[in-house]
Scaffold this active site. Structure first.
Site, mmCIF file in Angstrom:
data_model
loop_
_atom_site.group_PDB
_atom_site.id
_atom_site.type_symbol
_atom_site.label_atom_id
_atom_site.label_comp_id
_atom_site.label_asym_id
_atom_site.label_seq_id
_atom_site.Cartn_x
_atom_site.Cartn_y
_atom_site.Cartn_z
ATOM 1 N N ASP A 1 -8.954 -13.614 56.922
ATOM 2 C CA ASP A 1 -9.057 -13.522 58.375
ATOM 3 C C ASP A 1 -10.505 -13.770 58.784
ATOM 4 O O ASP A 1 -11.399 -13.818 57.936
ATOM 5 C CB ASP A 1 -8.592 -12.127 58.815
ATOM 6 C CG ASP A 1 -8.312 -12.039 60.307
ATOM 7 O OD1 ASP A 1 -8.161 -13.084 60.950
ATOM 8 O OD2 ASP A 1 -8.227 -10.909 60.825
ATOM 9 N N ASP B 1 -4.362 -14.277 67.135
ATOM 10 C CA ASP B 1 -4.205 -13.067 67.947
ATOM 11 C C ASP B 1 -3.519 -13.374 69.272
ATOM 12 O O ASP B 1 -4.166 -13.570 70.314
ATOM 13 C CB ASP B 1 -5.571 -12.420 68.196
ATOM 14 C CG ASP B 1 -6.199 -11.905 66.918
ATOM 15 O OD1 ASP B 1 -5.465 -11.737 65.926
ATOM 16 O OD2 ASP B 1 -7.422 -11.684 66.910
ATOM 17 N N GLU C 1 -13.243 -18.395 60.725
ATOM 18 C CA GLU C 1 -13.594 -19.573 61.527
ATOM 19 C C GLU C 1 -15.019 -20.101 61.247
ATOM 20 O O GLU C 1 -15.178 -21.330 61.348
ATOM 21 C CB GLU C 1 -13.425 -19.261 63.023
ATOM 22 C CG GLU C 1 -11.989 -19.091 63.473
ATOM 23 C CD GLU C 1 -11.349 -17.771 63.009
ATOM 24 O OE1 GLU C 1 -10.122 -17.733 62.884
ATOM 25 O OE2 GLU C 1 -12.106 -16.802 62.774
#
Length: 799
Positions: A405, A483, A408
């Site tokens: 997670d 999300d 990015e």
């Protein structure tokens, strides 16, 4: 984001006349007077690469996106110089290169224009960063539609849209919001019943305008790097998707448990809470295969550590969960807490593995542990080291899968939400700034994770999940769409995102069922489960700050509905597993938008709701509250209502009943759908028979069932079972033939075949050309029989 008009106003430069030309095997080279180079590579008769450079020099040719196993080779290639152009012809397309300006026109063999440059390639020097902004402008053909693009939260048809690709932590994103978590710069164009695809392989920030600013122009551009794109000609969408998927690669088969139902939350802790959740699943007999541990299992959010207060003996807990049929999945983020007492941080410091700023110091960013440093996953040495870190977690502790997670990378308390653009990266020996490496950072992290998890779970198959991705990341892991929010609009968004991702070569995908942010009510949760069980990756995940979001959190009625649909998913696991096999072998998306299924029907070009799960099950989720049904479009062919066995003629929009405990679900006529018995987890029961639902069709239909040992790699050595069935229906008879391949022996001995829609009463049954008694087949008058799995033919004869 710069616009078309701004680009054209700001000192753009364009190629001028060709002064040199060379043909060398599969490559054709052109040079213009003002220093533009064009390299055209014929990879297949219908797959061509176009690569441009300025100042007479190409950059080093390197890409993370391209699979090492891509199939190349062409049948025909002729290059001819004419008065005003060069012509490059294969057995599928004709490419014309204009001598005066390097503009490209691609036609089929009948002369129909498939794709055509308007301004074509042009560029502008980037005075802020160096290098060029590179851009391509194409003609939008009459009636052209556009698809693909990855995880975009917008209509499946991108006509009139503008999208951008800059991998971004987009918490609680909205409809049409740009950019999102993934960069997949690939699209499909469709006009005049002919499809093509373009993959713009550029890892800088990229942008696409699909006739948004000017209705007759389609363009794509990047903040730097090369104008480097691949063209795929169909003419079917399925051929385009297959070619792109082959180019960028497919994953290995996952363990079947990874296709089961997964439960997650931010966060399940301490151990007693994890045990409470797992026990409730088993007590309520709701199937579940995996439970996730979010960042709170760590010691101060330090990756690869455990909080000994919350989890005093993680190995024992994981072993006990496994005995109850639960796999444990743990989260690992990229940021490593700055802490001299933290061994992994010290290892990275000692080996100089952290990303640095342009003037030398390490890049720092705030994430959950506080200030962190970030490994440079574009450095192969860093990836090798990162893979070794999973040994204790996987081999020693027994964790079954890993969830990457925040990769990015997501950075808190900065406006950009990510690393500074001057951060430097190795980029596998092609040093660059974060402007170029940003979109592949998460991809390379999860690549390293995959290599480590695979090594330490061997001889079983790995399971890895990522949030950030660039084209080709599908080779390593599953993904989810980030999300989202517990709203009806996000239920719609999840549906289109899954279809779009599958059409973009990335089929192992799902959403946070029920929504990550905010709280769903029971109706929304039930409807989302009904959709989510028909997505390749099926996981409930929530932020946890608004209450519980387990299947039993919304009262008995909803619990029963959720159980019913999770059980249906477990019944359909052999069908889903077979769809995964087809995806790997042939590039067939595991979900198909209606336009993929029937591009000739213009009614499908703007449909968003309906999709095919695999190739023979039609799904249409209910996406509005208080609904007892909905209108849906049934595509060509004939379809059986799953709930009633009513046969419906396709090519029409119709009203379908859908009370809260149903979703509109149809089975293609002629289909043979394999089903397992309901299990609480994969492998709970030894299979004693395989149920096959057969849906009558007057005519022919082929079906496939793929099986193997579910977890190991023996399938790569031929130890699999591939059953090809051919159904031939006539007004008064039905013939089923089986052709088997592979050396795997299934545990069951018999098929239990349930016939649906037979237009006749069975008078006689032949198995392998011999008449057999009804008693021996356990035929009891409800059109169900039992036969040996080794049968080669069944012949039903009507009265």
């Amino acid at each position: 984001m710069i616009t078309n008009t701004e680009v054209e106003k700001r000192g753009n430069q364009f190629p001028n006349n060709i002064i040199d030309f060379k043909h060398d095997n599969e490559k054709v080279y052109f040079t213009t007077q003002n220093g533009v180079l064009l390299e055209i590579t014929i990879l297949r008769d219908s797959m061509v690469r176009f690569r441009y450079a300025t100042e007479f020099a190409f950059e080093p040719d390197f890409s993370y996106a391209i699979s090492s196993e891509v199939n190349t080779g062409y049948n025909e290639l002729e290059v001819e110089e004419k008065d005003t152009s060069f012509t490059i012809a294969t057995s599928k397309v004709v490419i014309r290169v204009a001598k005066k300006n390097l503009k490209i026109t691609i036609s089929d063999l009948e002369g129909n224009i498939i794709n055509q440059d308007d301004n074509g390639f042009h560029w502008e020097e980037n005075f802020d960063y160096g290098g060029n902004v590179v851009k391509m402008t194409k003609v939008t053909q009459s009636g052209e539609s556009f698809y693909g693009g990855g995880d975009k939260a917008s209509h499946t048809n991108l006509k009139g849209k503008r999208i951008s690709n800059w991998v971004t932590d987009s918490y609680a994103y909205g409809k049409d919001q740009e950019p999102l978590y993934k960069s997949i710069p690939f699209y499909i164009g469709l006009h005049n019943e002919k499809a093509y695809g373009i993959f713009f392989d550029n890892s800088f920030g990229t942008y696409f305008d699909f006739a948004h600013e000017r209705r007759n122009l389609t363009s794509f551009w990047a903040d730097g790097g090369e104008m480097n794109y691949y063209f795929f000609y169909g003419p079917k969408i399925s051929q385009v998707v297959e070619a792109y998927t082959d180019l960028t690669g497919v994953p290995e088969l996952p363990p079947m448990w990874a296709l089961g139902f997964h439960q997650s939350k931010w966060s399940y802790y301490p151990e007693s809470k994890v045990k409470e959740v797992s026990k409730t699943f088993r007590d309520l007999k709701i199937p579940c295969d995996a439970i996730y541990l979010d960042i709170d299992y760590m010691d101060g959010f330090r990756c690869f550590t455990w909080d000994n207060q919350k989890f005093p003996d993680p190995k024992r807990m994981i072993d006990e969960l496994e005995k109850d049929g639960f796999k444990t999945i743990t989260m690992i983020d990229p940021g490593l807490k700055i802490d001299r007492e933290y061994d992994i941080y010290q290892q990275a410091m000692e080996n100089d593995f952290f990303c640095k700023r342009a003037d030398g110091p390490h890049f720092k960013g705030k994430v959950w542990p506080g200030e962190c440093k970030f490994p440079d996953f574009t450095n192969p040495k860093v990836r090798e080291w990162w893979a070794t870190l999973y040994k204790e977690m996987i081999a020693d502790m027994g964790v079954h899968g890993v969830w990457n997670d925040m990769n990015e990378p997501a950075i808190m308390e900065v406006p950009t939400k990510t690393a500074n653009l001057d951060v430097r990266h190795d980029y596998d020996g092609h040093p660059c700034s974060h402007r170029k490496a940003h979109n592949v950072y998460g991809m390379q992290m999860v690549r390293a994770t995959y290599n480590g998890v695979k090594k330490y779970t061997f001889p079983k198959r790995p399971f890895v999940l990522t949030r950030a991705a660039y084209s080709g990341t599908q080779r390593y892991c599953a993904t989810w769409t980030g999300d989202n929010v517990a709203t009806w609009e996000h239920l719609w968004i999840a549906n289109v995102q899954m279809q779009r991702m599958c059409m973009s070569g990335y089929s192992f995908v799902g959403s946070d069922i029920g929504g990550f942010a905010e709280q769903p009510n029971g109706e929304l949760f039930a409807r989302w489960i009904q959709l989510g069980v028909f997505h390749p990756f099926c996981r409930v995940h929530s932020s946890g700050d608004h209450g519980d979001q387990e299947p039993w959190s919304f009262g008995e009625e909803v619990t029963n509905i959720v159980r019913k649909f999770i059980e249906l998913r477990y019944e359909l696991l052999p069908y889903l597993y077979t769809a995964f096999y087809k995806y790997i072998e042939n590039g067939v998306p595991m979900l198909q938008s209606l336009v993929y299924y029937d591009q000739a029907d213009t009614q499908t070009h703007f449909r968003t709701d309906e999709f095919l799960f695999g190739e023979q099950i039609l799904v249409c989720p209910v996406q509005e509250p208080n609904s007892q049904g909905r209108r849906m479009y049934v595509p060509k062919g004939k379809w059986y209502n799953y709930w009633t066995d009513e046969l419906v003629e396709g090519g029409v929009e119709k009203w379908v009943s859908a009370p809260l405990d149903r979703i509109p679900l149809f089975i293609k006529e002629g289909a043979m759908i394999p089903k397992y018995p309901v299990q609480q987890y994969v492998g709970e029961k030894k299979l004693t028979e395989l149920k096959i639902d057969v849906y009558f069709k007057e005519g022919k239909e082929d079906s496939v069932i793929y099986e193997d040992q579910l977890e190991g790699f023996d399938y790569k050595k031929g130890r699999y079972s591939l059953r090809n069935f051919r159904l031939l229906g006539k007004p008064n008879e039905l013939i089923i033939q089986q052709f088997k391949d592979g050396s795997f022996t299934t545990t069951y001995e018999n098929f239990k075949i349930q016939f649906h829609g037979l237009p006749f009463k069975i008078k006689e049954i032949e198995v392998d050309n011999e008449v057999v008694s009804f008693e021996s087949l356990k035929f009891n008058g409800n059109n169900a029989i039992e036969v040996s799995k080794d049968m080669t033919a069944i012949h039903l004869i009507g009265e």
